[in-house]
Design a protein around this motif. Structure first.
Motif, PDB file in Angstrom:
ATOM      1  N   ALA A  17       0.728  -1.625  -0.121  1.00 12.52           N
ATOM      2  CA  ALA A  17      -0.165   0.096   0.077  1.00 12.52           C
ATOM      3  C   ALA A  17       0.591   1.500   0.223  1.00 12.52           C
ATOM      4  N   ILE A  18       2.140   1.312   1.096  1.00  9.41           N
ATOM      5  CA  ILE A  18       2.890   2.853   1.119  1.00  9.41           C
ATOM      6  C   ILE A  18       3.190   2.624  -0.975  1.00  9.41           C
ATOM      7  N   PHE A  19       4.303   1.489  -1.165  1.00  9.77           N
ATOM      8  CA  PHE A  19       4.764   2.155  -1.472  1.00  9.77           C
ATOM      9  C   PHE A  19       3.756   2.202  -3.068  1.00  9.77           C
ATOM     10  N   GLY A  20       2.940   0.954  -3.191  1.00  8.15           N
ATOM     11  CA  GLY A  20       2.225   1.292  -4.470  1.00  8.15           C
ATOM     12  C   GLY A  20       1.535   2.540  -4.798  1.00  8.15           C
ATOM     13  N   PHE A  21       1.351   3.126  -3.414  1.00 12.35           N
ATOM     14  CA  PHE A  21       0.501   4.597  -3.106  1.00 12.35           C
ATOM     15  C   PHE A  21       1.715   5.648  -3.828  1.00 12.35           C
ATOM     16  N   MET A  22       2.907   5.325  -3.552  1.00 12.74           N
ATOM     17  CA  MET A  22       4.524   6.303  -4.059  1.00 12.74           C
ATOM     18  C   MET A  22       4.451   5.827  -5.880  1.00 12.74           C
ATOM     19  N   ALA A  23       4.309   4.449  -6.047  1.00 12.63           N
ATOM     20  CA  ALA A  23       4.367   4.713  -7.479  1.00 12.63           C
ATOM     21  C   ALA A  23       3.377   5.219  -7.921  1.00 12.63           C
ATOM     22  N   SER A  24       1.700   5.237  -7.649  1.00 13.55           N
ATOM     23  CA  SER A  24       0.656   6.011  -8.494  1.00 13.55           C
ATOM     24  C   SER A  24       1.191   7.278  -8.481  1.00 13.55           C
ATOM     25  N   VAL A  25       1.354   7.911  -7.238  1.00 11.83           N
ATOM     26  CA  VAL A  25       1.965   9.158  -7.127  1.00 11.83           C
ATOM     27  C   VAL A  25       2.863   9.742  -8.610  1.00 11.83           C
ATOM     28  N   ILE A  26       4.130   8.691  -8.727  1.00 13.63           N
ATOM     29  CA  ILE A  26       4.798   9.024  -9.934  1.00 13.63           C
ATOM     30  C   ILE A  26       3.587   8.521 -11.352  1.00 13.63           C
ATOM     31  N   ASN A  27       3.219   7.655 -10.712  1.00 11.29           N
ATOM     32  CA  ASN A  27       2.152   7.847 -12.085  1.00 11.29           C
ATOM     33  C   ASN A  27       1.298   8.367 -12.976  1.00 11.29           C
ATOM     34  N   VAL A  28       0.809   9.754 -12.163  1.00  8.37           N
ATOM     35  CA  VAL A  28      -0.059  10.222 -12.129  1.00  8.37           C
ATOM     36  C   VAL A  28       1.036  11.898 -12.496  1.00  8.37           C
ATOM     37  N   PHE A  29       1.640  11.667 -11.382  1.00  4.10           N
ATOM     38  CA  PHE A  29       2.500  13.071 -11.552  1.00  4.10           C
ATOM     39  C   PHE A  29       3.191  12.685 -13.273  1.00  4.10           C
ATOM     40  N   VAL A  30       3.885  11.826 -14.048  1.00  8.54           N
ATOM     41  CA  VAL A  30       4.225  12.639 -14.380  1.00  8.54           C
ATOM     42  C   VAL A  30       3.260  12.017 -16.055  1.00  8.54           C
ATOM     43  N   TYR A  31       2.278  11.676 -15.785  1.00  6.31           N
ATOM     44  CA  TYR A  31       0.831  11.635 -16.667  1.00  6.31           C
ATOM     45  C   TYR A  31       0.735  13.171 -17.054  1.00  6.31           C
ATOM     46  N   TRP A  32       0.383  13.627 -15.358  1.00  8.17           N
ATOM     47  CA  TRP A  32       0.612  15.371 -15.795  1.00  8.17           C
ATOM     48  C   TRP A  32       1.735  16.247 -16.025  1.00  8.17           C
ATOM     49  N   GLY A  33       2.596  16.326 -16.133  1.00  6.99           N
ATOM     50  CA  GLY A  33       3.471  17.135 -16.408  1.00  6.99           C
ATOM     51  C   GLY A  33       3.495  16.302 -18.019  1.00  6.99           C
ATOM     52  N   ALA A  34       3.127  15.153 -18.932  1.00  5.51           N
ATOM     53  CA  ALA A  34       4.208  14.904 -19.815  1.00  5.51           C
ATOM     54  C   ALA A  34       2.378  15.461 -20.649  1.00  5.51           C
ATOM     55  N   HIS A  35       1.402  15.051 -19.973  1.00  3.41           N
ATOM     56  CA  HIS A  35      -0.023  16.034 -20.846  1.00  3.41           C
ATOM     57  C   HIS A  35      -0.516  17.452 -20.695  1.00  3.41           C
ATOM     58  N   TRP A  40       1.293  16.925 -24.881  1.00  3.63           N
ATOM     59  CA  TRP A  40       1.251  15.298 -25.329  1.00  3.63           C
ATOM     60  C   TRP A  40       0.349  14.454 -25.074  1.00  3.63           C
ATOM     61  N   GLY A  41      -0.501  13.878 -26.409  1.00  5.58           N
ATOM     62  CA  GLY A  41      -1.513  12.803 -25.949  1.00  5.58           C
ATOM     63  C   GLY A  41      -1.549  12.108 -24.358  1.00  5.58           C
ATOM     64  N   TYR A  42      -2.950  12.054 -24.264  1.00  2.48           N
ATOM     65  CA  TYR A  42      -3.380  11.712 -22.999  1.00  2.48           C
ATOM     66  C   TYR A  42      -2.369   9.894 -22.325  1.00  2.48           C
ATOM     67  N   LEU A  43      -2.739   9.065 -23.938  1.00  7.55           N
ATOM     68  CA  LEU A  43      -2.566   7.939 -24.204  1.00  7.55           C
ATOM     69  C   LEU A  43      -0.959   7.673 -24.482  1.00  7.55           C
ATOM     70  N   LEU A  44      -0.190   8.851 -24.646  1.00  8.04           N
ATOM     71  CA  LEU A  44       0.961   8.657 -24.956  1.00  8.04           C
ATOM     72  C   LEU A  44       1.681   9.096 -22.917  1.00  8.04           C
ATOM     73  N   ALA A  45       1.444   9.810 -22.976  1.00  7.16           N
ATOM     74  CA  ALA A  45       1.736  10.755 -21.475  1.00  7.16           C
ATOM     75  C   ALA A  45       1.511   9.609 -20.798  1.00  7.16           C
ATOM     76  N   ASN A  46       0.470   8.540 -20.812  1.00 10.92           N
ATOM     77  CA  ASN A  46      -0.584   7.750 -19.671  1.00 10.92           C
ATOM     78  C   ASN A  46       0.460   6.539 -19.903  1.00 10.92           C
ATOM     79  N   THR A  47       1.194   5.962 -21.242  1.00  5.74           N
ATOM     80  CA  THR A  47       2.018   5.256 -21.479  1.00  5.74           C
ATOM     81  C   THR A  47       3.466   5.224 -20.634  1.00  5.74           C
ATOM     82  N   LEU A  48       4.182   6.171 -20.753  1.00  7.37           N
ATOM     83  CA  LEU A  48       5.426   7.498 -20.387  1.00  7.37           C
ATOM     84  C   LEU A  48       4.902   6.990 -18.491  1.00  7.37           C
ATOM     85  N   ALA A  49       4.490   7.344 -18.381  1.00  2.05           N
ATOM     86  CA  ALA A  49       3.714   7.910 -16.371  1.00  2.05           C
ATOM     87  C   ALA A  49       3.608   5.553 -16.289  1.00  2.05           C
ATOM     88  N   TRP A  50       3.385   5.342 -17.435  1.00  2.00           N
ATOM     89  CA  TRP A  50       3.130   3.871 -16.406  1.00  2.00           C
ATOM     90  C   TRP A  50       4.866   3.179 -16.474  1.00  2.00           C
TER      91      TRP A  50
END
Length: 158
Positions: A17-35, A40-50
Motif C-alpha cells: 500500500a505504501i510503495f504502491g501509493f508512491m508508484a501511483s503518485v509517480i504515475n499521476v505526476f508523470v502523466y500530468w507533466g507529459a499531458h 502530449w496526447g493523453y495515451l502517450l502521456a499515460n504510456t510514459l507514466a506507466w
C-alpha cells in the motif's frame, strides 16, 4: 500481541500500500507533466507514466515489499519477465480505463487518471504478490529441475 500478529500477517499488504501509493503518485505526476505541461496526447502521456512507475514498482516490490532475493541471473530475469508480463496486461486495463473515462465519458483526465490508478493498483498487488512469492519460485525451480531430468533421460535413450 494481537496487533503485532495482525501487522505481521498483513505486512506485504501494508508495504505494498505504501510503495504502491508512491508508484501511483509517480504515475499521476508523470502523466500530468507529459499531458498538461508538455502537451502530449493523453495515451502517450499515460504510456510514459506507466513505464516509469512500473520500473519503480519492480524494484520496490521485489526488495522492499516482498523481500525477494534471487540467487542467480536467470532467477532475476524470470522475475522481471513475469512482473512485466503481468504489468503489460494491466497496461491494457489502464489504457482502456483512460480511453473510456476521457474519450467516451468526457471525464476530466486527472480524475480519470486517479480513479484508474486505484483500480489498476489492486490488480497490480495481486499479480505482484504472485510474481514474488517464495512458493511460486520453488514451483518454478522444481519445474526446471524436472525439465532437465526429462531432457537428460531423452539423451540417454537416444
Amino acid at each position: 500481541m494481537k496487533i503485532k500478529r495482525f501487522l505481521s500477517r498483513f505486512r506485504d499488504l501494508f508495504s505494498y500500500a505504501i510503495f504502491g501509493f508512491m508508484a501511483s503518485v509517480i504515475n499521476v505526476f508523470v502523466y500530468w507533466g507529459a499531458h498538461h505541461v508538455l502537451g502530449w496526447g493523453y495515451l502517450l502521456a499515460n504510456t510514459l507514466a506507466w513505464l516509469l512507475s512500473n520500473l519503480f514498482g519492480f524494484f520496490t516490490n521485489k526488495s522492499l515489499v516482498f523481500g525477494s532475493k534471487y540467487t542467480n541471473f536467470t532467477d532475476l530475469v524470470i522475475e522481471i519477465v513475469q512482473f512485466f508480463v503481468f504489468r503489460g496486461m494491466t497496461f491494457f486495463l489502464d489504457t482502456g480505463l483512460m480511453f473510456v473515462g476521457i474519450s467516451l465519458l468526457k471525464w476530466s483526465s486527472m480524475w480519470t487518471k486517479i480513479a484508474d490508478q486505484l483500480i489498476v493498483g489492486i490488480v497490480n498487488y495481486v499479480t505482484s504478490r504472485w510474481t514474488f512469492r517464495k512458493e511460486n519460485k520453488e514451483m518454478i525451480a522444481r519445474g526446471r529441475q524436472l525439465a532437465r531430468k526429462l531432457h537428460e533421460s531423452h539423451r540417454h535413450h537416444d
